[in-house]
Motif scaffolding. Structure first.
Motif, short mmCIF file in Angstrom:
data_model
loop_
_atom_site.label_atom_id
_atom_site.label_comp_id
_atom_site.label_asym_id
_atom_site.label_seq_id
_atom_site.Cartn_x
_atom_site.Cartn_y
_atom_site.Cartn_z
N LYS A 42 0.84 -1.21 0.00
CA LYS A 42 0.00 0.00 0.00
C LYS A 42 0.87 1.25 0.00
CE LYS A 42 -3.96 -2.05 2.30
NZ LYS A 42 -4.79 -2.04 3.51
N GLU A 43 1.95 1.23 0.77
CA GLU A 43 2.84 2.38 0.83
C GLU A 43 3.55 2.59 -0.52
OE1 GLU A 43 4.42 5.77 2.20
OE2 GLU A 43 2.85 4.57 3.15
N VAL A 44 3.95 1.50 -1.16
CA VAL A 44 4.59 1.60 -2.48
C VAL A 44 3.63 2.25 -3.47
CG1 VAL A 44 5.49 0.26 -4.42
CG2 VAL A 44 6.16 -0.33 -2.09
N ARG A 45 2.36 1.80 -3.47
CA ARG A 45 1.36 2.39 -4.39
C ARG A 45 1.17 3.88 -4.11
NH1 ARG A 45 -2.07 -1.75 -2.75
NH2 ARG A 45 -1.33 -3.64 -3.68
N ARG A 46 1.10 4.24 -2.83
CA ARG A 46 0.93 5.66 -2.48
C ARG A 46 2.09 6.50 -3.01
NH1 ARG A 46 -0.10 3.78 2.81
NH2 ARG A 46 -2.31 3.40 3.00
N LYS A 47 3.31 6.02 -2.83
CA LYS A 47 4.48 6.76 -3.30
C LYS A 47 4.49 6.89 -4.81
CE LYS A 47 7.49 5.79 0.61
NZ LYS A 47 8.67 5.09 1.11
N LEU A 48 4.14 5.81 -5.50
CA LEU A 48 4.09 5.86 -6.97
C LEU A 48 2.99 6.81 -7.44
CD1 LEU A 48 4.68 2.12 -7.88
CD2 LEU A 48 6.24 4.02 -8.27
N ALA A 49 1.84 6.76 -6.80
CA ALA A 49 0.74 7.65 -7.18
C ALA A 49 1.12 9.11 -6.99
CB ALA A 49 -0.51 7.32 -6.38
N ALA A 50 1.90 9.37 -5.96
CA ALA A 50 2.32 10.75 -5.68
C ALA A 50 3.19 11.31 -6.80
CB ALA A 50 3.07 10.82 -4.36
N ILE A 51 3.89 10.44 -7.53
CA ILE A 51 4.72 10.92 -8.64
C ILE A 51 4.11 10.57 -9.99
CG2 ILE A 51 6.85 10.93 -7.30
CD1 ILE A 51 7.62 8.28 -8.61
N GLY A 52 2.84 10.11 -9.97
CA GLY A 52 2.12 9.87 -11.22
C GLY A 52 2.47 8.56 -11.91
N LYS A 53 2.91 7.56 -11.18
CA LYS A 53 3.23 6.27 -11.78
C LYS A 53 2.35 5.18 -11.18
CE LYS A 53 8.00 7.28 -12.93
NZ LYS A 53 9.38 6.83 -12.87
N THR A 54 2.36 4.01 -11.83
CA THR A 54 1.62 2.86 -11.33
C THR A 54 2.53 1.63 -11.33
OG1 THR A 54 0.82 2.23 -13.52
CG2 THR A 54 -0.58 3.71 -12.24
N ILE A 55 2.08 0.59 -10.66
CA ILE A 55 2.82 -0.68 -10.65
C ILE A 55 2.44 -1.43 -11.92
CG2 ILE A 55 3.05 -2.91 -9.49
CD1 ILE A 55 2.51 -1.47 -6.86
N GLY A 56 3.40 -2.04 -12.54
CA GLY A 56 3.13 -2.86 -13.73
C GLY A 56 3.23 -2.07 -15.01
N LYS A 57 2.91 -2.76 -16.11
CA LYS A 57 3.00 -2.16 -17.43
C LYS A 57 1.73 -1.42 -17.76
CE LYS A 57 6.00 -5.76 -19.21
NZ LYS A 57 6.16 -6.83 -20.18
#
Length: 103
Positions: free
Chosen positions: A85-100
């Motif tokens: 959940k923390e990884v997703r939050r950090k990625l969302a904060a910079i406009g990215k997502t997990i996966g392709k």
């Protein structure tokens, strides 16, 4: 002949480079935590905290007191390196997502 007062179970633990499988015969009514403590007491598991590690049976998380059936496989889960959940939050904060990205 199977004994109704005994259960045969496996305790498994895996690291990326190695796996452990411990076969046990326990008294009927034994719990998931009891099985892990018995395997650890035999010195057949690596340095794990047998009293607090997270457990599952056949891929589903279970409570310590889950009573085992004959043939159950108790799995010891390793702690996560990162909270998903923390990884997703950090990625969302910079406009990215997990996966392709889908096209």
């Amino acid at each position: 002949m199977e004994s109704p007062d005994r259960v045969h179970v496996e305790v498994v633990y895996a690291l990326p480079e190695r796996q452990w499988l411990v076969e046990l015969e326990l008294a009927a009514g034994a719990t998931a935590r009891t099985a892990v403590l018995a395997a650890a007491a035999q010195g057949r598991l690596p340095d794990i905290d047998a009293e607090t590690c997270r457990l599952g049976v056949f891929g589903k998380p279970v409570a310590d007191g889950r009573v085992l059936a004959d043939g159950d496989r108790v799995e010891i889960y390793r702690p996560l390196k990162a909270d998903p959940k923390e990884v997703r939050r950090k990625l969302a904060a910079i406009g990215k997502t997990i996966g392709k990205k889908k096209r």
